[in-house]
Design a protein around this motif. Structure first.
Motif, PDB file in Angstrom:
ATOM      1  N   TYR A 111      -4.565   5.914   0.610  1.00 46.16           N
ATOM      2  CA  TYR A 111      -3.739   4.719   0.757  1.00 46.16           C
ATOM      3  C   TYR A 111      -2.856   4.768   1.997  1.00 46.16           C
ATOM      4  N   LEU A 171       0.829  -1.206   0.000  1.00 47.09           N
ATOM      5  CA  LEU A 171       0.000   0.000   0.000  1.00 47.09           C
ATOM      6  C   LEU A 171       0.864   1.257   0.000  1.00 47.09           C
ATOM      7  N   SER A 218      -3.822  -1.319   8.180  1.00 50.88           N
ATOM      8  CA  SER A 218      -3.181  -2.632   8.053  1.00 50.88           C
ATOM      9  C   SER A 218      -2.115  -2.848   9.123  1.00 50.88           C
ATOM     10  N   ALA A 223      -5.237   3.390   4.469  1.00 49.66           N
ATOM     11  CA  ALA A 223      -5.342   1.945   4.322  1.00 49.66           C
ATOM     12  C   ALA A 223      -4.122   1.248   4.912  1.00 49.66           C
ATOM     13  N   ILE A 245     -11.070  -0.283   0.303  1.00 50.80           N
ATOM     14  CA  ILE A 245      -9.693   0.216   0.224  1.00 50.80           C
ATOM     15  C   ILE A 245      -8.728  -0.667   1.018  1.00 50.80           C
ATOM     16  N   TYR A 246      -9.270  -1.560   1.862  1.00 51.66           N
ATOM     17  CA  TYR A 246      -8.392  -2.455   2.615  1.00 51.66           C
ATOM     18  C   TYR A 246      -9.107  -3.766   2.887  1.00 51.66           C
TER      19      TYR A 246
END
Length: 385
Positions: free
Chosen positions: A97, A81, A104, A100, A283-284
């Motif tokens: 991003y 990402l 994560s 995201a 997006i994730y």
């Protein structure tokens, strides 16, 4: 010089893998009569007490240092990402991003077990592809951890410091994570500042642990902001309810205009809704994350301060469920720490971190700046399962 024969480096599974085992029926680290044991451990702790330096018996330790937890949040996150961030030409898309990637990096935490409290000067040094990550325990009282990570290929740099402050409230422990993180996309001249969510441990009515609180990710150059709210709302008696929930928004701080809304669960999927056209997209997706398996590439290059070395004997004992040996190993590490502290005090020496310049004041708080511009390649390698 250290005797090579005595060197013990213990590679353990990632936090995510260990958490999955702990949550399964075959989990190997759960202490028997968990709730009863925890209540007995905390019975003499006063309400509202800071339990930062509270030592748990080895039976309640997961075979990892807190430094490894911190490092894994970077090298076990969806680093692809970050590459996507660099490829995006639109600053809003880059922030999306970054959000995201940040989600994560959220690590699972299991009730009833905790990592080891890092010793002063302990380090954790791991590489994943072109990303090199270095973590150092720069203070012990209070405990402060500093992280520096660089990716020469993507021209990305991360700097982070954290100070956990757990407070005991009788039926719960609130772990406030003080600190600040910076993610620099050097190709775009952008710096993203961010804080961390907090941990909430509930002992009663049903033991549980969740990330809670508000995280702000702000691009200093563009004024774009993402506000993420980590939520946990268990139902009656702790059954059901929503766990691991994230809700949030992305907006322009100059106009306070909301551009996107976020919704989902950090261990599943996060969806983004465009406030203008109503378009929704994922997006994730946590199922496409990274388990971060470790291999030892060059044992001779591992520093004596490396977490996997410092706690190697204890981790091996815990994984073997040899609790007598585990207690001895943990006491040996702690006693060496106390001995070094006494020696420094007798000489009037002040501890100086090796990899960070550290300052602290009541007005500003902590500041941890890496001494080197880039993190070197590590002898320990993380890779995708």
């Amino acid at each position: 010089m250290e005797n090579k024969e005595e060197k013990k480096i213990m590679l353990t599974k990632s936090v995510l893998q260990l958490a999955n085992e702990l949550d399964s029926e075959e989990g190997g680290y759960k202490a028997p009569n968990l709730l009863q044991r925890l209540l007995s451990v905390f019975k003499n702790v006063r309400l509202g007490s800071d339990i930062t330096h509270f030592q748990m018996p080895p039976m309640f330790n997961i075979p990892k240092s807190q430094l490894q937890y911190t490092g894994e949040s970077v090298y076990c996150s969806a680093s692809d990402l970050l590459s996507t961030c660099n490829r995006e030409q639109n600053p809003v898309d880059r922030l999306i991003y970054v959000v995201a990637w940040f989600i994560s990096s959220t690590r699972p935490v299991t009730f009833g077990v905790a990592p080891y409290n890092p010793i002063l000067g302990e380090t954790h040094h791991v590489s994943k592809g072109n990303l090199n990550v270095l973590v150092e325990q720069v203070s012990h009282h209070p405990p402060v951890t500093a992280l520096h990570a660089t990716d020469d290929k993507e021209n990305i740099e991360m700097i982070w410091w954290q100070q956990p402050v757990p407070i005991f409230y009788g039926t719960s422990v609130e772990g406030k994570i003080n600190g600040k993180g910076k993610l620099k996309l050097l190709n775009h001249g952008e710096t993203y500042e961010m804080n961390s969510a907090n941990l909430l441990y509930r002992v009663l009515p049903v033991p549980s642990v969740d990330w809670v609180g508000t995280v702000n990710l702000r691009c200093l150059e563009t004024g774009l902001v993402a506000e993420l709210s980590y939520k946990s709302s268990p139902s009656f008696l702790g059954l059901g309810g929503n766990h691991k929930v994230i809700k949030g928004k992305i907006f322009d701080s100059s106009s306070s205009k909301a551009l996107y809304e976020l919704d989902g669960q950090w261990d599943r999927t996060i969806k983004l809704k465009d406030r203008i056209n109503g378009e929704v997209r994922v997006i994730y997706d946590a199922t496409k994350g990274n388990s971060g398996l470790l291999i030892l590439k060059n044992e001779e290059s591992v520093w004596p301060t490396e977490s996997l070395h410092v706690w190697g004997e204890l981790s091996q004992a815990i994984m073997s469920k040899d609790w007598d040996k585990a207690r001895e190993a943990k006491q040996a590490v702690e006693e060496r720490q106390r001995k070094l502290m006494r020696e420094r005090e007798s000489k009037g020496e002040k501890w100086i971190p090796k990899h960070f310049e550290v300052s602290h004041s009541k007005e500003v708080g902590w500041d941890c700046s890496p001494i080197q511009n880039f993190v070197s390649a590590a002898p320990i390698i993380a890779f995708r399962k």
